[in-house]
Design an enzyme around this catalytic site. Structure first.
Site, PDB file in Angstrom:
ATOM      1  N   SER A 156       5.392   5.903   6.615  1.00  0.00           N
ATOM      2  CA  SER A 156       6.159   6.727   5.676  1.00  0.00           C
ATOM      3  C   SER A 156       7.566   6.150   5.487  1.00  0.00           C
ATOM      4  CB  SER A 156       6.192   8.173   6.170  1.00  0.00           C
ATOM      5  OG  SER A 156       6.687   9.035   5.178  1.00  0.00           O
ATOM      6  N   HIS A 198       2.511   7.287   0.775  1.00  0.00           N
ATOM      7  CA  HIS A 198       1.822   8.514   0.343  1.00  0.00           C
ATOM      8  C   HIS A 198       1.356   8.332  -1.106  1.00  0.00           C
ATOM      9  CE1 HIS A 198       3.500  10.580   3.900  1.00  0.00           C
ATOM     10  NE2 HIS A 198       4.663  10.053   3.561  1.00  0.00           N
ATOM     11  N   GLU A 225      -2.095   7.342   2.264  1.00  0.00           N
ATOM     12  CA  GLU A 225      -1.994   7.940   3.592  1.00  0.00           C
ATOM     13  C   GLU A 225      -3.148   7.491   4.487  1.00  0.00           C
ATOM     14  OE1 GLU A 225      -1.663  12.151   3.138  1.00  0.00           O
ATOM     15  OE2 GLU A 225       0.366  12.046   2.296  1.00  0.00           O
TER      16      GLU A 225
END
Length: 311
Positions: A156, A198, A225
């Protein structure tokens, strides 16, 4: 001639040396980047963290966690501690890296340089770079990767900071729009790409395209993800996990971004897009030298060309 006559007169030590098997040379560690799109599995198969551990040297590896991007660094650390312990890794520790003072600490520097693997958690990439930029910790990350053969992973926000030019923030716009995205400086381990994470789950293709319209010199990388893009410098890439990696190449693009106002939709012509599903590996040595493969090969060449060591 009989072997016993050839050996006559040799000392016991000489005989032992003669018959001893040559010691196997220890293979040097290979620096890799393991760039995760977020929400990687830490509870079940732990495929990405398992492979990261393998790249670091296995269960005996020294793995250090950087959780400075997180709003709950202690909770994030405990989650990764349990995951790595379940994979048989026991020398896994958090770095006391939470502000710029600690980023200048010799203890943090030593922790980074002694690590076999460094994993950067999610959170806020701008917060993380505000702590790291220009510090001993920043320089040590480069030295660990470029000189020590350390494997560096990030998820992330920890993925976003891998590139020199970083997406700092921006909404998931419906279509590419001028000035819809704020950018900043990242770690610079990748010099010719910009990463968004994401990716499919948050429908971030327009956001990545908005970035590339302003910076057409960069390769766009969107990572889903529970999916990782593994980069082995100079060699190739691998996609693992549950999703895909999207490569967006604007090299041949024509756009009207210089002719429109802020937040207007951008015309983008000639953009090339590659979808790389998990379970596939692409190495420069094995890719066909033909016209159809050339665009993907050029994109991969840019990915495996890492940035310079900054110290």
């Amino acid at each position: 001639m009989n072997r016993r006559y050839l050996l006559k007169g040799l000392s016991l030590a000489s005989l032992s040396a003669l018959w001893a098997k040559p010691a196997l040379a220890q293979r040097p560690r290979v620096s890799r980047l393991v760039i995760v799109g977020g929400a990687e599995d830490r509870l079940r198969d732990r495929l990405i963290l398992r492979k990261f551990t393998e790249y670091c040297g296995g269960p005996m590896a020294k793995i250090r966690l950087i959780t400075a991007a997180s709003g709950d660094p202690q909770g994030v650390w405990q989650s990764y501690q349990q995951a790595f312990n379940a994979l048989g890794v026991h020398d896994v520790q958090p770095l006391d890296l939470y502000d710029r003072d600690s980023a200048q600490s010799p203890e943090v520097q030593a922790g980074i340089l002694q690590a076999d693997g460094l994993f950067i958690s999610g959170g806020d990439q701008s917060k993380l770079m505000a702590i790291l930029w220009g510090t001993l910790a920043y320089q040590s990350l480069h030295q660990a990767f470029h000189a020590n053969g350390c494997c560096i992973g990030g998820t992330s926000a920890g993925a976003a900071v891998m590139s020199r030019h970083m997406i700092a923030q921006g909404p998931a716009v419906l279509r590419p729009s001028k000035e819809a995205v704020d950018t900043d400086m990242g770690l610079g381990l990748l010099s010719q790409a910009v990463i968004d994470q994401h990716f499919s789950e948050r429908r971030r293709l327009p956001r990545l395209l908005s970035t590339l319209a302003i910076r057409p010199d960069l390769l766009g990388v969107g990572i889903d993800e529970d999916t990782a893009l593994v980069i082995e410098p100079g060699q190739g890439i691998e996609v693992m996990g549950q999703g895909s990696v999207t490569l967006v190449d604007p090299t041949q693009m024509r756009s009207n971004v210089d002719e429109i106002e802020a937040l207007e939709s951008i015309e983008m012509l000639g953009v090339q897009l590659h979808m790389l599903p998990a379970g596939h590996r692409y190495t420069l040595g094995s890719m066909a030298q033909d016209a159809k493969s050339a665009p993907l090969r050029r994109a991969i060449e840019r990915l495996v060309t890492v940035g310079p060591m900054r110290a």
